[in-house]
Scaffold this active site. Sequence first.
Site: not given
Ligand code: NAD
Length: 327
Positions: A58, A121
């Site tokens: 990230y 990952h």
């Molecule tokens: P998510 O579905 O949580 O979406 C994140 C987006 O939503 C960001 O743009 C954020 O600013 C926005 N957001 C959050 N709260 C909001 C609100 N109340 N109103 C409007 N927008 C809002 O997707 P993500 O961040 O990709 O997934 C969450 C976490 O999971 C990641 O940060 C990561 O730590 C983990 N993750 C891991 C993998 C992997 O290991 N392959 C893949 C995806 C995510």
Amino acid sequence: MTIELRPFGSSGSQLSLLGFGAAPLGGEYGGLDVAEGRRAVHAAIDGGINFFDVAPYYGRTLAEERLGEALLGKREQVFLSSKCARFGLERFDFSAARVATSVEESLARLRCEHLDLLIVHDVEFGLEAQIVEETLPAAFALREQGKVRHVGISGLPVRYLRRVAEQVPGLDAILSYAHYTLLSDLLDQHLTPWCAQQGIALINASPLALGLLTQAGPQDWHRAPAEVLAIGPQVADLCKQHGRDVAEVALRFAFDHPTVCSTLTGMSTVEQVHANLRVLDQRSDPELLAKIQDLVAPVYNQMWQEGRAENTDPPGPKDGHSSVKIR
Ligand code: NAD
């Protein structure tokens, strides 16, 4: 408001139902105010969030640096997860040697002595035999040394996650993303009951479908098929007509899952943290969920593919366009 804590497998640790995804701290979701990101981390801890997930990938190490700085003096209050093996969009190294050096580098950036969870990952980009015979054993060795307390895998194709987990006794956690949302229930079809039987902690990441289920919409790197991308604004409009914000509706839906250990969403502002904490006190509107179910039915469970061809889930009809579960 007290945040619900759920058991992390049989480890004795408990994670907050809402987890803090730190991908946005790496600038993965567009413009980031670094100081505000630090305040968001502090607001999350003050609000009772104890689970933080980050990765070297990230922001190509920036998210770890920033999270590490924000957690100075607060490390003991959180359950900290980071990853290994993915270092760039197309840059992976699943070798045992790199697992060990990667964790040392993460610990330095995160300014701490151990990780609570080390996740390999995006395992779908690796050779299955190497993940099973080399990468995960190397991670388990670090667990024995105490450098990491628990070991997990993450990735997109749910069937492959399960296939890997079935071959590797002793896995503590699976992080699946975008598979339990208003647009998909493939997590339940392939992982939920099995993980519960095995005592593996299941983490549901990306409940907002990587930003698709937000008013602002996804980043241009989002890989969902065009017809899925097109449904996002329609769901947002429908929620608006009901006086609700789509992100809150999507998050509440994910919180209502009865057994996932934590729902992990990306946050980088205090406002988002507070908004998402408030959702813990809200209830789903069954009438609105039923309308969303009808609206999304034509694209339900249509995912995109990531990783090596032999590891990807087959698209389509076998998964069925089952309905949004109203719990
Ligand atoms: P998510 O579905 O949580 O979406 C994140 C987006 O939503 C960001 O743009 C954020 O600013 C926005 N957001 C959050 N709260 C909001 C609100 N109340 N109103 C409007 N927008 C809002 O997707 P993500 O961040 O990709 O997934 C969450 C976490 O999971 C990641 O940060 C990561 O730590 C983990 N993750 C891991 C993998 C992997 O290991 N392959 C893949 C995806 C995510």
